[in-house]
Design an enzyme around this catalytic site. Structure first.
Site, short mmCIF file in Angstrom:
data_model
loop_
_atom_site.label_atom_id
_atom_site.label_comp_id
_atom_site.label_asym_id
_atom_site.label_seq_id
_atom_site.Cartn_x
_atom_site.Cartn_y
_atom_site.Cartn_z
N TYR A 131 33.73 120.49 73.99
CA TYR A 131 32.32 120.86 73.85
C TYR A 131 31.83 121.79 74.96
O TYR A 131 30.90 122.58 74.73
CB TYR A 131 31.46 119.59 73.84
CG TYR A 131 31.43 118.88 72.51
CD1 TYR A 131 30.79 119.45 71.41
CD2 TYR A 131 32.02 117.64 72.35
CE1 TYR A 131 30.76 118.80 70.19
CE2 TYR A 131 31.99 116.98 71.12
CZ TYR A 131 31.36 117.57 70.06
OH TYR A 131 31.33 116.94 68.84
N GLY A 183 24.90 107.69 63.09
CA GLY A 183 24.80 106.24 63.25
C GLY A 183 26.00 105.43 62.84
O GLY A 183 25.87 104.24 62.54
N ASP A 213 34.87 102.99 61.97
CA ASP A 213 33.66 103.83 61.94
C ASP A 213 33.97 105.30 61.74
O ASP A 213 33.05 106.12 61.64
CB ASP A 213 32.80 103.60 63.19
CG ASP A 213 33.36 104.21 64.46
OD1 ASP A 213 34.56 104.55 64.48
OD2 ASP A 213 32.60 104.34 65.43
N ASP A 242 39.39 113.43 59.13
CA ASP A 242 39.98 114.21 60.22
C ASP A 242 40.43 115.58 59.71
O ASP A 242 40.32 116.58 60.41
CB ASP A 242 41.17 113.45 60.82
CG ASP A 242 40.81 112.80 62.14
OD1 ASP A 242 39.64 112.45 62.32
OD2 ASP A 242 41.71 112.66 62.99
N GLU A 280 18.89 112.32 70.50
CA GLU A 280 18.41 110.98 70.85
C GLU A 280 19.46 110.17 71.60
O GLU A 280 19.13 109.45 72.55
CB GLU A 280 18.01 110.24 69.57
CG GLU A 280 17.45 108.86 69.79
CD GLU A 280 17.08 108.18 68.48
OE1 GLU A 280 17.25 106.96 68.37
OE2 GLU A 280 16.63 108.90 67.56
N ARG A 281 20.74 110.29 71.20
CA ARG A 281 21.74 109.48 71.87
C ARG A 281 22.16 110.05 73.23
O ARG A 281 22.73 109.36 74.06
CB ARG A 281 22.95 109.25 70.98
CG ARG A 281 23.89 110.41 70.79
CD ARG A 281 25.05 109.97 69.90
NE ARG A 281 25.98 111.04 69.59
CZ ARG A 281 26.99 110.89 68.76
NH1 ARG A 281 27.19 109.74 68.15
NH2 ARG A 281 27.82 111.89 68.52
N ILE A 323 21.54 113.42 67.46
CA ILE A 323 22.41 113.86 68.54
C ILE A 323 21.63 113.94 69.85
O ILE A 323 22.09 113.52 70.91
CB ILE A 323 23.07 115.22 68.20
CG1 ILE A 323 24.10 115.04 67.08
CG2 ILE A 323 23.73 115.83 69.44
CD1 ILE A 323 24.69 116.33 66.58
#
Length: 215
Positions: free
Chosen positions: A36, A5, A76, A82, A141-142, A139
């Site tokens: 990915y 979030g 954000d 990183d 849900e979005r 993850i």
């Protein structure tokens, strides 16, 4: 952690402080979906993990330089974490030792550049903490297609399992406010949002009063 979030919380903070928010932009990042979705062979030959970390690093550096112009800029995602992502990818064999060494040298040079800025570090790091079950639920849900493959579960777990340790024992650039995302919903529950903003206000007041903030 991925999916907990950050974007929503950053927007709430930006509205509350009437400040600019610098979001992690994934829409124009052509490497991220490849990271990915590529096969292990493609990851090995194309070096997508290394390229992705370099790309994220330069984006963070650019945002930080822009963010120093305002008193209450919100980012954000931080340049500090990183390194953690790069380290996990090296531990998983996605980034080679040589690539990680190059990455660290570049990061060191960037951090030395930041030392020349009037504001050298954040006043406050807000850490959204949650169980692995909450991470995976968020993850899903979005619904970003490239994040949904079940084969990524081990990668997400590798990131998640060391995040608390990195925040608590490695990060030292600023004060930290931990928000329990298992029990807190600052987006959909007004009472949670108000409590969260009260906690941020209190923490910022303490930082300013004790001159801990970096200006």
């Amino acid at each position: 952690m991925i999916g907990l979030g950050k974007t929503s919380v950053a927007k709430i903070l930006g509205d509350y402080f009437d400040s600019e928010v610098f979001y992690e932009d994934v829409n124009d990042n052509e490497i991220l979906p490849l990271f990915y979705t590529a096969s292990d062979k493609e990851l090995e030959s194309k070096r997508y993990p290394f390229l992705l970390q370099l790309d994220f690093l330069q984006r963070r550096f650019k945002d930080i330089k822009r963010a120093t112009t305002d008193r209450y800029s919100i980012l954000d995602r931080s340049i500090y974490e990183d390194w953690y992502f790069a380290k996990v990818n090296m531990d998983l064999g996605k980034i080679s030792d040589i690539e990680f060494t190059i990455y660290e040298k570049l990061l060191k040079n960037m951090m030395e550049e930041l030392d020349e800025l009037p504001k050298k570090a954040p006043d406050l790091m807000i850490y959204l903490q949650g169980s692995f079950e909450t991470v995976m639920a968020r993850i899903e849900e979005r619904g970003r297609d490239f994040e949904q493959d079940e084969s990524l579960t081990d990668y997400y777990y590798a990131l998640w399992q060391g995040y608390d340790d990195w925040v608590m024992n490695c990060y030292d650039a600023s004060e930290v406010l931990v928000v329990d995302m298992d029990t807190t919903d600052v987006v959909n529950r007004l009472e949670d949002r108000e409590l969260f903003l009260t906690q941020v206000d209190k923490k910022m007041t303490e930082i300013n009063d004790t001159d801990i903030g970096k200006f």
